[in-house]
Design a protein around this motif. Structure first.
Motif, mmCIF file in Angstrom:
data_model
loop_
_atom_site.group_PDB
_atom_site.id
_atom_site.type_symbol
_atom_site.label_atom_id
_atom_site.label_comp_id
_atom_site.label_asym_id
_atom_site.label_seq_id
_atom_site.Cartn_x
_atom_site.Cartn_y
_atom_site.Cartn_z
ATOM 1 N N GLY A 192 42.385 34.723 36.215
ATOM 2 C CA GLY A 192 43.549 35.446 35.711
ATOM 3 C C GLY A 192 43.350 36.895 35.325
ATOM 4 N N PRO A 193 42.336 37.217 34.538
ATOM 5 C CA PRO A 193 42.187 38.615 34.093
ATOM 6 C C PRO A 193 41.997 39.621 35.221
ATOM 7 N N PHE A 194 41.541 39.183 36.382
ATOM 8 C CA PHE A 194 41.351 40.114 37.481
ATOM 9 C C PHE A 194 42.679 40.704 37.965
ATOM 10 N N PHE A 195 43.780 39.990 37.749
ATOM 11 C CA PHE A 195 45.074 40.504 38.178
ATOM 12 C C PHE A 195 45.528 41.690 37.327
ATOM 13 N N VAL A 196 45.034 41.788 36.105
ATOM 14 C CA VAL A 196 45.339 42.942 35.251
ATOM 15 C C VAL A 196 44.699 44.199 35.828
ATOM 16 N N LEU A 197 43.614 44.023 36.538
ATOM 17 C CA LEU A 197 42.876 45.166 37.068
ATOM 18 C C LEU A 197 43.556 45.813 38.269
ATOM 19 N N ILE A 198 44.431 45.085 38.947
ATOM 20 C CA ILE A 198 45.081 45.627 40.143
ATOM 21 C C ILE A 198 45.900 46.882 39.809
ATOM 22 N N PHE A 237 34.846 44.416 30.656
ATOM 23 C CA PHE A 237 35.210 43.247 29.851
ATOM 24 C C PHE A 237 35.692 42.100 30.725
ATOM 25 N N VAL A 238 36.542 42.402 31.700
ATOM 26 C CA VAL A 238 37.065 41.351 32.580
ATOM 27 C C VAL A 238 35.942 40.706 33.380
ATOM 28 N N VAL A 239 35.011 41.513 33.865
ATOM 29 C CA VAL A 239 33.879 40.965 34.631
ATOM 30 C C VAL A 239 33.046 40.050 33.738
ATOM 31 N N HIS A 294 31.411 34.557 31.909
ATOM 32 C CA HIS A 294 31.193 33.527 30.893
ATOM 33 C C HIS A 294 32.129 32.333 31.074
ATOM 34 N N ALA A 295 33.353 32.587 31.487
ATOM 35 C CA ALA A 295 34.255 31.479 31.800
ATOM 36 C C ALA A 295 33.722 30.700 33.004
ATOM 37 N N GLY A 296 33.076 31.413 33.910
ATOM 38 C CA GLY A 296 32.449 30.745 35.055
ATOM 39 C C GLY A 296 31.326 29.820 34.642
ATOM 40 N N HIS A 297 30.591 30.190 33.585
ATOM 41 C CA HIS A 297 29.544 29.293 33.077
ATOM 42 C C HIS A 297 30.162 27.986 32.586
ATOM 43 N N VAL A 298 31.265 28.093 31.846
ATOM 44 C CA VAL A 298 31.963 26.894 31.366
ATOM 45 C C VAL A 298 32.514 26.110 32.555
ATOM 46 N N LEU A 299 33.022 26.823 33.539
ATOM 47 C CA LEU A 299 33.574 26.189 34.743
ATOM 48 C C LEU A 299 32.515 25.370 35.472
ATOM 49 N N VAL A 300 31.344 25.953 35.664
ATOM 50 C CA VAL A 300 30.268 25.243 36.363
ATOM 51 C C VAL A 300 29.774 24.059 35.534
ATOM 52 N N ALA A 301 29.576 24.283 34.238
ATOM 53 C CA ALA A 301 29.092 23.191 33.375
ATOM 54 C C ALA A 301 30.092 22.037 33.341
#
Length: 143
Positions: free
Chosen positions: A18-24, A47-49, A54-61
């Motif tokens: 989601g946060p990547f869409f703010v960057l567009i 910050f978004v990266v 970190h959300a990806g770490h939770v996603l993988v775990a």
């Protein structure tokens, strides 16, 4: 417990993407921003990266726990495919954003070339994230 893991997995996927869409729209503003405003936009990118990482770490775990609790084998095509795309995206993310953002902070930089690279990286990374999302939701039998 399994339903909570699914919920955590879904929320972490949303926070990763989601946060990547703010960057567009911010990409357009980076073309003319100078001084403190430029650094503010670059801080937002960084910050978004980091948030996505970190959300990806939770996603993988949570995904690994779901595999374990749901008895999904590694050889399941959509799981294997997701991990292949995941590892490729990790290599891509490590080289795509942070070095470009650092170069944009330097006083002498080719802003247009760096913004093109940042824009291309952003759209490519969103595409990769959507491929992983597609694999997770559609669960295709690839072979």
């Amino acid at each position: 417990m399994y339903s909570w893991l699914v919920f955590i997995h879904a929320v972490s996927a949303m926070v990763s993407i989601g946060p990547f869409f703010v960057l567009i729209p911010m990409l357009r503003k980076l073309k003319t921003a100078d001084g403190d405003l430029l650094h503010s936009y670059l801080d937002s990118f960084r910050f978004v990266v980091r948030l996505s990482k970190h959300a990806g770490h939770v996603l993988v775990a949570s995904g690994l726990l779901l595999m374990w609790r749901g008895s999904w084998p590694w050889t399941t095509p959509w799981i294997f495919g997701t991990f292949v795309v995941l590892f490729a995206s990790l290599l891509f993310m490590a080289r795509a954003f942070s070095p470009t953002i650092r170069k944009l902070r330097e006083p002498e930089h080719d802003r247009q070339a760096l913004l093109r690279k940042l824009s291309r990286s952003l759209y490519l990374y969103l595409f990769v994230l959507f491929v992983m999302l597609w694999l997770m939701i559609m669960k295709p039998m690839l072979w």
